[in-house]
Design a protein around this motif. Sequence first.
Motif, mmCIF file in Angstrom:
data_model
loop_
_atom_site.group_PDB
_atom_site.id
_atom_site.type_symbol
_atom_site.label_atom_id
_atom_site.label_comp_id
_atom_site.label_asym_id
_atom_site.label_seq_id
_atom_site.Cartn_x
_atom_site.Cartn_y
_atom_site.Cartn_z
ATOM 1 N N ASP A 86 -15.498 2.315 18.700
ATOM 2 C CA ASP A 86 -16.075 3.135 17.637
ATOM 3 C C ASP A 86 -15.846 2.542 16.243
ATOM 4 O O ASP A 86 -16.143 3.176 15.244
ATOM 5 N N MET A 87 -15.288 1.320 16.174
ATOM 6 C CA MET A 87 -14.903 0.823 14.852
ATOM 7 C C MET A 87 -15.049 -0.692 14.777
ATOM 8 O O MET A 87 -14.633 -1.401 15.695
ATOM 9 N N SER A 88 -15.690 -1.158 13.695
ATOM 10 C CA SER A 88 -15.779 -2.612 13.485
ATOM 11 C C SER A 88 -15.061 -2.961 12.190
ATOM 12 O O SER A 88 -14.681 -2.075 11.411
ATOM 13 N N CYS A 89 -14.932 -4.242 11.949
ATOM 14 C CA CYS A 89 -14.330 -4.708 10.686
ATOM 15 C C CYS A 89 -15.040 -4.045 9.503
ATOM 16 O O CYS A 89 -14.405 -3.654 8.519
ATOM 17 N N ALA A 90 -16.364 -3.921 9.608
ATOM 18 C CA ALA A 90 -17.172 -3.447 8.490
ATOM 19 C C ALA A 90 -16.924 -1.974 8.162
ATOM 20 O O ALA A 90 -17.262 -1.518 7.074
ATOM 21 N N ARG A 115 -1.664 0.688 4.396
ATOM 22 C CA ARG A 115 -2.011 0.072 3.118
ATOM 23 C C ARG A 115 -3.491 0.274 2.820
ATOM 24 O O ARG A 115 -4.297 0.443 3.746
ATOM 25 N N ALA A 116 -3.826 0.219 1.528
ATOM 26 C CA ALA A 116 -5.223 0.327 1.110
ATOM 27 C C ALA A 116 -5.985 -0.922 1.566
ATOM 28 O O ALA A 116 -5.406 -2.004 1.674
ATOM 29 N N VAL A 117 -7.264 -0.755 1.843
ATOM 30 C CA VAL A 117 -8.089 -1.870 2.315
ATOM 31 C C VAL A 117 -8.461 -2.769 1.139
ATOM 32 O O VAL A 117 -9.046 -2.301 0.161
ATOM 33 N N GLN A 158 -5.637 -14.282 10.895
ATOM 34 C CA GLN A 158 -5.516 -12.900 10.418
ATOM 35 C C GLN A 158 -6.031 -11.877 11.427
ATOM 36 O O GLN A 158 -5.549 -10.750 11.473
ATOM 37 N N ILE A 159 -7.012 -12.265 12.269
ATOM 38 C CA ILE A 159 -7.711 -11.261 13.095
ATOM 39 C C ILE A 159 -6.800 -10.527 14.079
ATOM 40 O O ILE A 159 -7.108 -9.429 14.502
ATOM 41 N N THR A 160 -5.678 -11.143 14.432
ATOM 42 C CA THR A 160 -4.737 -10.471 15.337
ATOM 43 C C THR A 160 -4.324 -9.113 14.764
ATOM 44 O O THR A 160 -4.188 -8.146 15.512
HETATM 45 C C1 HEC Z 1 -8.899 0.394 9.917
HETATM 46 C C2 HEC Z 1 -9.281 -0.386 8.758
HETATM 47 C C3 HEC Z 1 -9.455 -1.891 8.948
HETATM 48 C C4 HEC Z 1 -10.224 -2.543 9.887
HETATM 49 C C5 HEC Z 1 -11.062 -1.955 10.992
HETATM 50 C C6 HEC Z 1 -10.108 -3.953 9.568
HETATM 51 N N1 HEC Z 1 -9.306 -4.135 8.484
HETATM 52 FE FE1 HEC Z 1 -8.949 -5.888 7.539
HETATM 53 N N2 HEC Z 1 -7.585 -4.981 6.359
HETATM 54 C C7 HEC Z 1 -7.283 -3.645 6.371
HETATM 55 C C8 HEC Z 1 -6.106 -3.400 5.559
HETATM 56 C C9 HEC Z 1 -5.445 -2.049 5.329
HETATM 57 C C10 HEC Z 1 -5.686 -4.661 5.080
HETATM 58 C C11 HEC Z 1 -4.444 -4.958 4.222
HETATM 59 C C12 HEC Z 1 -3.284 -4.981 5.211
HETATM 60 C C13 HEC Z 1 -1.991 -5.571 4.756
HETATM 61 O O1 HEC Z 1 -1.901 -6.132 3.673
HETATM 62 O O2 HEC Z 1 -1.025 -5.469 5.532
HETATM 63 C C14 HEC Z 1 -6.664 -5.628 5.589
HETATM 64 C C15 HEC Z 1 -6.633 -6.978 5.281
HETATM 65 C C16 HEC Z 1 -7.563 -7.894 5.741
HETATM 66 C C17 HEC Z 1 -7.631 -9.273 5.317
HETATM 67 C C18 HEC Z 1 -6.736 -9.944 4.299
HETATM 68 C C19 HEC Z 1 -7.358 -9.839 2.926
HETATM 69 C C20 HEC Z 1 -6.457 -10.319 1.836
HETATM 70 O O3 HEC Z 1 -6.616 -9.844 0.708
HETATM 71 O O4 HEC Z 1 -5.582 -11.153 2.073
HETATM 72 C C21 HEC Z 1 -8.665 -9.857 6.003
HETATM 73 C C22 HEC Z 1 -9.146 -11.287 5.896
HETATM 74 C C23 HEC Z 1 -9.224 -8.842 6.873
HETATM 75 N N3 HEC Z 1 -8.542 -7.659 6.668
HETATM 76 C C24 HEC Z 1 -10.252 -9.051 7.769
HETATM 77 C C25 HEC Z 1 -10.598 -8.142 8.757
HETATM 78 C C26 HEC Z 1 -11.420 -8.458 9.911
HETATM 79 C C27 HEC Z 1 -12.048 -9.814 10.196
HETATM 80 C C28 HEC Z 1 -11.528 -7.317 10.644
HETATM 81 C C29 HEC Z 1 -12.201 -7.115 11.978
HETATM 82 C C30 HEC Z 1 -11.735 -7.959 13.065
HETATM 83 C C31 HEC Z 1 -10.773 -6.278 9.925
HETATM 84 N N4 HEC Z 1 -10.205 -6.830 8.811
HETATM 85 C C32 HEC Z 1 -10.722 -4.953 10.325
HETATM 86 C C33 HEC Z 1 -7.978 -2.661 7.042
HETATM 87 C C34 HEC Z 1 -8.869 -2.907 8.092
#
Ligand code: HEC
Length: 460
Positions: free
Chosen positions: A64-68, A97-99, A142-144
């Motif tokens: 139900d959820m993608s990166c976007a 944390r904030a996105v 990062q994707i992990t």
């Molecule tokens: C549920 C919300 C969520 C989803 C879904 C998500 N992210 Fe994020 N993303 C975050 C948050 C919150 C952080 C900051 C986390 C931290 O600093 O620990 C982040 C950080 C990142 C960063 C680092 C950006 C930076 O400023 O250094 C990248 C790149 C990224 N995400 C890519 C992805 C990708 C690719 C996917 C899908 C595979 C994804 N994210 C899915 C919430 C999300």
Amino acid sequence: MNKCVAALLLILALSACGNGNHGAASGASSSPSTGSDDDSSSLSAMAQIGKKAFFDTTLSGFKDMSCADCHSPEYAYGPPNSLAVQLGSDGESYGTRAVPSLRYKDMTPAYSDEAENPDGVTLSSPGGGFMDDGRADSLADQITFPLLNPVEMDNPSKAAVVEALKIGAYAAQFEQVFGANVFDDTDAAFADLGQALQAFQREDISFHPYSSKYDLYIENKIGGGLTPAEKRGLEVFNTADIGNCVACHYGGASFDGNTGLMTDFTYQAIGAPRNPDIPNNDDPAYYDMGLCGPYRTDHTPAQLGTPDAYCGQFKVPTLRNVATRTVFFHNGVFHTLDQVVHFYNTRDTNPEYWYPSSGGTGTPVDNPDYALQPTFVPGATVDKFDDLPADEQGSIDEEVPLGTGVGGDNTLGGGTEPRAVHSTPSMTEQDITDLICFLDTLTDGYQPPETAPTHGACVN
Ligand code: HEC
Ligand code: HEC
């Protein structure tokens, strides 16, 4: 200079300009549609897979959820709402944390405790890396974090992600690019997905359009004239004893030759107030301390309560497209730029605006509208820097517009001396209004108006 070096420099210069020019010429390239199904022809086969994966909800635990969903193309690949932290795939867990925006991240160097500073002057210090604490060295690694994080995309294992790819809509394409037997080796296939997502974020122009008004301005292009208010704001941004934003949000030529990234990739402790909207913060023993943990573990204090220079430090984010956000700082504690800039200006002159206080006597006094704390009881004690344990406040930054204004980190390693504080804020209300006008010029997708306005907000 030998000829090869000259030729190489020319190529570098051209490719750097190429980036800027391309973005500026196609202002519409930052429109939301670039993130979905339109023209993918300029992307490599690997990046095309990355693009599909970026929007693929089947890659999450509950499909139900993608990166976007968190990194919305319509909001500069930042959050589409003002929530401090987002709901995960399971529909009940919240993040911590904030996105951040994913724009202008492609050229971030890997993390180092002694990173070079792009300004070429500042001594090396913690810098580089992805995430607010730099714990991912590349976009591929990062994707992990999102894919396996139980409060984000919530897959139980890499195998679950690879299985979803294997039965997914672009499995054949994946095999074509990464080899017929790619799905036989889980770790390798997962790493390939990382390469694909990285290629998408590096290649797709929508991640680095360079199409703001500010880009037109610095490239001296038609339509790039800043108004008097915006120019004054830029001056505030750059002036060492007024805004001094440039000390950390560095806008000069960066490692990749592009200018105006508005970050020097370093880490600083700004002392953001604790945010009660984050469920993790219900536990008074929980602290998000950035470089010293809890998510990265290589700088964790040996003993709880031992002062540690890394505690409280978070990455200086780019300020590009910052005006499209409604949630600011690593813990999303602020929701308007007006609040953020006032926080910088009065964190130390009026901490009662920002941190909770207790005690005192008499009638509570109203704080200004922008303050986090609505009122203050005369004589009350302010719990300053309440999102860091007392022993870990040694690295709090005191550069203008903060603190004493006399320079960088106060007492790296954790001093106990009381902080001297300058008695008046360094910016006036007019400076703040102008500065925010300038920050607005950093938003991509700018289309110059037919005729320049002669009056109104951010003009005169
Ligand atoms: C549920 C919300 C969520 C989803 C879904 C998500 N992210 Fe994020 N993303 C975050 C948050 C919150 C952080 C900051 C986390 C931290 O600093 O620990 C982040 C950080 C990142 C960063 C680092 C950006 C930076 O400023 O250094 C990248 C790149 C990224 N995400 C890519 C992805 C990708 C690719 C996917 C899908 C595979 C994804 N994210 C899915 C919430 C999300
Ligand atoms: C000493 C270094 C430093 C100075 C000076 C500085 N900043 Fe920052 N800025 C940071 C750091 C570090 C963060 C991230 C803090 C966090 O996440 O807790 C940040 C975050 C921000 C954010 C939030 C961005 C986001 O995506 O959440 C804005 C907006 C901002 N700064 C604007 C400014 C402005 C405007 C000035 C000048 C008045 C300024 N900063 C001066 C270091 C600095």
